[in-house]
Motif scaffolding. Structure first.
Motif, PDB file in Angstrom:
ATOM      1  N   TRP A 122      -3.203  11.572  -5.785  1.00 45.14           N
ATOM      2  CA  TRP A 122      -2.533  11.179  -7.021  1.00 45.14           C
ATOM      3  C   TRP A 122      -1.053  10.924  -6.746  1.00 45.14           C
ATOM      4  CZ3 TRP A 122      -6.367   9.918  -9.830  1.00 45.14           C
ATOM      5  CH2 TRP A 122      -7.565  10.620  -9.723  1.00 45.14           C
ATOM      6  N   VAL A 123      -0.804  10.053  -5.788  1.00 48.21           N
ATOM      7  CA  VAL A 123       0.553   9.798  -5.316  1.00 48.21           C
ATOM      8  C   VAL A 123       1.483   9.373  -6.450  1.00 48.21           C
ATOM      9  CG1 VAL A 123       0.066   7.419  -4.583  1.00 48.21           C
ATOM     10  CG2 VAL A 123       1.882   8.692  -3.484  1.00 48.21           C
ATOM     11  N   ILE A 180       0.857  -1.174   0.000  1.00 50.22           N
ATOM     12  CA  ILE A 180       0.000   0.000   0.000  1.00 50.22           C
ATOM     13  C   ILE A 180       0.898   1.231   0.000  1.00 50.22           C
ATOM     14  CG2 ILE A 180      -1.748   1.309   1.253  1.00 50.22           C
ATOM     15  CD1 ILE A 180      -2.696  -1.336   2.499  1.00 50.22           C
ATOM     16  N   ILE A 181       0.653   2.115  -0.962  1.00 50.55           N
ATOM     17  CA  ILE A 181       1.396   3.370  -1.052  1.00 50.55           C
ATOM     18  C   ILE A 181       0.370   4.488  -0.948  1.00 50.55           C
ATOM     19  CG2 ILE A 181       2.936   4.787  -2.447  1.00 50.55           C
ATOM     20  CD1 ILE A 181       3.807   2.151  -3.854  1.00 50.55           C
ATOM     21  N   TRP A 182       0.521   5.338   0.053  1.00 51.09           N
ATOM     22  CA  TRP A 182      -0.511   6.329   0.368  1.00 51.09           C
ATOM     23  C   TRP A 182       0.123   7.701   0.556  1.00 51.09           C
ATOM     24  CZ3 TRP A 182      -5.158   3.554   1.981  1.00 51.09           C
ATOM     25  CH2 TRP A 182      -6.277   4.369   2.135  1.00 51.09           C
ATOM     26  N   GLY A 183      -0.517   8.704   0.021  1.00 48.65           N
ATOM     27  CA  GLY A 183      -0.063  10.077   0.202  1.00 48.65           C
ATOM     28  C   GLY A 183      -0.617  10.679   1.481  1.00 48.65           C
ATOM     29  N   THR A 184       0.232  11.323   2.248  1.00 44.57           N
ATOM     30  CA  THR A 184      -0.222  11.907   3.523  1.00 44.57           C
ATOM     31  C   THR A 184      -1.153  13.094   3.315  1.00 44.57           C
ATOM     32  OG1 THR A 184       1.717  13.345   3.680  1.00 44.57           O
ATOM     33  CG2 THR A 184       1.858  11.190   4.760  1.00 44.57           C
ATOM     34  N   LYS A 185      -1.146  13.676   2.124  1.00 45.17           N
ATOM     35  CA  LYS A 185      -1.989  14.836   1.825  1.00 45.17           C
ATOM     36  C   LYS A 185      -3.220  14.457   1.001  1.00 45.17           C
ATOM     37  CE  LYS A 185       0.933  17.698   3.708  1.00 45.17           C
ATOM     38  NZ  LYS A 185       0.717  18.171   5.033  1.00 45.17           N
ATOM     39  N   ASP A 186      -3.586  13.173   1.010  1.00 46.67           N
ATOM     40  CA  ASP A 186      -4.759  12.706   0.268  1.00 46.67           C
ATOM     41  C   ASP A 186      -6.012  13.192   0.985  1.00 46.67           C
ATOM     42  OD1 ASP A 186      -6.858  11.297  -0.930  1.00 46.67           O
ATOM     43  OD2 ASP A 186      -5.633   9.514  -1.240  1.00 46.67           O
ATOM     44  N   HIS A 187      -6.745  14.081   0.333  1.00 46.44           N
ATOM     45  CA  HIS A 187      -7.971  14.614   0.941  1.00 46.44           C
ATOM     46  C   HIS A 187      -9.202  13.815   0.531  1.00 46.44           C
ATOM     47  CE1 HIS A 187      -5.871  17.941   2.704  1.00 46.44           C
ATOM     48  NE2 HIS A 187      -5.305  18.200   1.547  1.00 46.44           N
ATOM     49  N   ALA A 188      -9.095  12.992  -0.520  1.00 48.96           N
ATOM     50  CA  ALA A 188     -10.215  12.152  -0.949  1.00 48.96           C
ATOM     51  C   ALA A 188     -10.336  10.922  -0.053  1.00 48.96           C
ATOM     52  CB  ALA A 188     -10.034  11.740  -2.405  1.00 48.96           C
ATOM     53  N   LEU A 189      -9.217  10.292   0.217  1.00 54.89           N
ATOM     54  CA  LEU A 189      -9.163   9.115   1.092  1.00 54.89           C
ATOM     55  C   LEU A 189      -8.084   9.415   2.127  1.00 54.89           C
ATOM     56  CD1 LEU A 189      -9.234   6.349  -1.659  1.00 54.89           C
ATOM     57  CD2 LEU A 189     -11.155   7.151  -0.277  1.00 54.89           C
ATOM     58  N   GLY A 190      -8.496   9.982   3.232  1.00 58.18           N
ATOM     59  CA  GLY A 190      -7.566  10.461   4.245  1.00 58.18           C
ATOM     60  C   GLY A 190      -6.558   9.421   4.695  1.00 58.18           C
ATOM     61  N   HIS A 191      -5.383   9.888   5.066  1.00 58.18           N
ATOM     62  CA  HIS A 191      -4.304   8.977   5.463  1.00 58.18           C
ATOM     63  C   HIS A 191      -4.679   8.129   6.669  1.00 58.18           C
ATOM     64  CE1 HIS A 191      -3.002  11.325   8.969  1.00 58.18           C
ATOM     65  NE2 HIS A 191      -3.347  12.370   8.254  1.00 58.18           N
ATOM     66  N   ILE A 194       3.795   8.473   1.843  1.00 58.47           N
ATOM     67  CA  ILE A 194       4.672   9.418   1.149  1.00 58.47           C
ATOM     68  C   ILE A 194       4.244  10.827   1.531  1.00 58.47           C
ATOM     69  CG2 ILE A 194       5.475  10.266  -1.067  1.00 58.47           C
ATOM     70  CD1 ILE A 194       5.321   7.458  -2.115  1.00 58.47           C
ATOM     71  N   ASP A 195       5.142  11.507   2.231  1.00 62.30           N
ATOM     72  CA  ASP A 195       4.881  12.878   2.669  1.00 62.30           C
ATOM     73  C   ASP A 195       4.659  13.789   1.471  1.00 62.30           C
ATOM     74  OD1 ASP A 195       5.119  12.267   5.362  1.00 62.30           O
ATOM     75  OD2 ASP A 195       7.272  12.644   5.379  1.00 62.30           O
ATOM     76  N   GLN A 196       3.754  14.697   1.628  1.00 69.86           N
ATOM     77  CA  GLN A 196       3.436  15.727   0.634  1.00 69.86           C
ATOM     78  C   GLN A 196       2.734  15.187  -0.607  1.00 69.86           C
ATOM     79  OE1 GLN A 196       3.735  18.827   1.730  1.00 69.86           O
ATOM     80  NE2 GLN A 196       4.657  17.960   3.562  1.00 69.86           N
ATOM     81  N   ALA A 197       2.514  13.882  -0.719  1.00 67.21           N
ATOM     82  CA  ALA A 197       1.789  13.336  -1.863  1.00 67.21           C
ATOM     83  C   ALA A 197       0.293  13.390  -1.577  1.00 67.21           C
ATOM     84  CB  ALA A 197       2.220  11.903  -2.147  1.00 67.21           C
ATOM     85  N   SER A 215       6.365  10.121  -8.361  1.00 66.82           N
ATOM     86  CA  SER A 215       6.538   8.969  -9.252  1.00 66.82           C
ATOM     87  C   SER A 215       7.844   8.214  -9.004  1.00 66.82           C
ATOM     88  CB  SER A 215       6.430   9.394 -10.715  1.00 66.82           C
ATOM     89  OG  SER A 215       7.386  10.384 -11.018  1.00 66.82           O
ATOM     90  N   ASP A 216       8.923   8.919  -8.719  1.00 64.97           N
ATOM     91  CA  ASP A 216      10.191   8.222  -8.449  1.00 64.97           C
ATOM     92  C   ASP A 216      10.093   7.358  -7.196  1.00 64.97           C
ATOM     93  OD1 ASP A 216      11.382   9.330 -10.699  1.00 64.97           O
ATOM     94  OD2 ASP A 216      12.374  10.930  -9.577  1.00 64.97           O
ATOM     95  N   ASP A 217       9.475   7.874  -6.159  1.00 65.42           N
ATOM     96  CA  ASP A 217       9.303   7.103  -4.920  1.00 65.42           C
ATOM     97  C   ASP A 217       8.395   5.904  -5.150  1.00 65.42           C
ATOM     98  OD1 ASP A 217      10.899   8.802  -3.356  1.00 65.42           O
ATOM     99  OD2 ASP A 217       9.207  10.114  -2.921  1.00 65.42           O
TER     100      ASP A 217
END
Length: 78
Positions: A59-60, A24-35, A53-56, A65-67
């Motif tokens: 659309w992580v 599971i790869i999740w962005g900490t700034k995801d407002h649609a599906l909160g972290h 992933i901080d600041q993602a 994309s590199d991470d």
């Protein structure tokens, strides 16, 4: 996925487990599906790993994309 999720919400909560390895790869700034949803999602996995992933955002894969590529390559090579 989203349509199925809404149908599922009306039904009894799914108690099934995911038995295959999961990354599971999740962005900490995801407002649609909160972290805060990430950890409970991981609990459904017998062999799961969570990477935040901080600041993602939602659309992580675009934001970091590199991470994401590095994490997926590591996961698939294991």
């Amino acid at each position: 996925w989203y349509r199925a999720m809404m149908k599922r919400a009306a039904q009894k909560q799914n108690k099934e487990r995911v038995s295959v390895p999961v990354q599971i790869i999740w962005g900490t700034k995801d407002h649609a599906l909160g972290h805060e949803m990430a950890e409970p999602s991981l609990r459904y996995c017998d062999d799961g790993k969570l990477e935040m992933i901080d600041q993602a955002t939602h659309w992580v894969q675009h934001d970091a994309s590199d991470d994401v590529n590095r994490l997926l390559l590591k996961f698939f090579s294991a």
